[in-house]
Design an enzyme around this catalytic site. Structure first.
Site, PDB file in Angstrom:
ATOM      1  N   GLY A 185       5.549  -2.348   1.064  1.00 15.10           N
ATOM      2  CA  GLY A 185       5.510  -3.611   0.295  1.00 15.10           C
ATOM      3  C   GLY A 185       6.104  -3.674  -0.885  1.00 15.10           C
ATOM      4  O   GLY A 185       7.129  -2.947  -1.170  1.00 15.10           O
ATOM      5  N   SER A 239       0.849  -1.173   0.031  1.00 16.90           N
ATOM      6  CA  SER A 239       0.072   0.143   0.255  1.00 16.90           C
ATOM      7  C   SER A 239       0.726   1.410   0.008  1.00 16.90           C
ATOM      8  O   SER A 239       2.338   1.227  -0.159  1.00 16.90           O
ATOM      9  CB  SER A 239      -1.027   0.215   1.334  1.00 16.90           C
ATOM     10  OG  SER A 239      -0.235   0.204   2.542  1.00 16.90           O
ATOM     11  N   THR A 292      -2.520   1.158  -5.872  1.00 13.33           N
ATOM     12  CA  THR A 292      -2.453   0.547  -4.747  1.00 13.33           C
ATOM     13  C   THR A 292      -3.582   1.058  -3.969  1.00 13.33           C
ATOM     14  O   THR A 292      -4.367   1.743  -4.283  1.00 13.33           O
ATOM     15  CB  THR A 292      -1.143   0.804  -3.865  1.00 13.33           C
ATOM     16  OG1 THR A 292      -1.054  -0.140  -3.052  1.00 13.33           O
ATOM     17  CG2 THR A 292      -0.921   2.264  -3.809  1.00 13.33           C
ATOM     18  N   TYR A 293      -3.669   0.924  -2.585  1.00 12.85           N
ATOM     19  CA  TYR A 293      -4.756   1.278  -1.674  1.00 12.85           C
ATOM     20  C   TYR A 293      -3.953   2.190  -0.711  1.00 12.85           C
ATOM     21  O   TYR A 293      -2.777   2.044  -0.389  1.00 12.85           O
ATOM     22  CB  TYR A 293      -5.381   0.281  -1.016  1.00 12.85           C
ATOM     23  CG  TYR A 293      -4.791  -0.826  -0.103  1.00 12.85           C
ATOM     24  CD1 TYR A 293      -4.747  -0.654   1.089  1.00 12.85           C
ATOM     25  CD2 TYR A 293      -4.285  -1.994  -0.603  1.00 12.85           C
ATOM     26  CE1 TYR A 293      -3.858  -1.138   1.985  1.00 12.85           C
ATOM     27  CE2 TYR A 293      -3.371  -2.657   0.198  1.00 12.85           C
ATOM     28  CZ  TYR A 293      -3.368  -2.548   1.598  1.00 12.85           C
ATOM     29  OH  TYR A 293      -2.869  -3.122   2.341  1.00 12.85           O
TER      30      TYR A 293
END
Length: 118
Positions: free
Chosen positions: A71, A25, A57-58
């Protein structure tokens, strides 16, 4: 017909941290998320001005001034890189006619230097 349209743009955010071991994220200052009306876990598109990388992504809410690549996204940039962060929405034909995306131009400490509409 619904079309995906730009809703908010965070322009020139500086990467403050990178955490390869995190599950994934981008962490963004919670206050900035509130201003830009971006919610935790919302999907965003990110473009790195320094290397041309572009990814989706979030979002996770973070501390003041924080922009952290987590990540696998940690491989998409380095501390100090400048990012553009885009949030989109789906709008009907009628909504598109009056829609104007919001822009937040950031300073070196990831504070909003200027905000307005595109």
């Amino acid at each position: 017909m619904l079309r995906p349209m730009l809703r908010a743009k965070i322009h020139g955010a500086t990467v403050t941290r990178s955490d390869l071991r995190y599950e994934g994220s981008i962490t963004i200052d919670a206050g900035l998320l509130e201003k830009a009306d971006i919610r935790p876990y919302e999907q965003v598109q990110v473009s790195n001005l320094m290397n041309g990388e572009r990814f989706e992504t979030y979002v996770i809410a973070g501390g003041a001034g924080e922009i952290c690549l987590n990540g696998p996204t940690a491989r998409k940039g380095a501390v100090g890189d400048k990012l553009m962060i885009f949030a989109y929405c789906l709008l009907s034909e009628e909504e598109q006619a009056s829609h104007a995306p919001r822009i937040f131009v950031m300073d070196e400490q990831n504070r909003v230097k200027r905000e307005g509409k595109l």
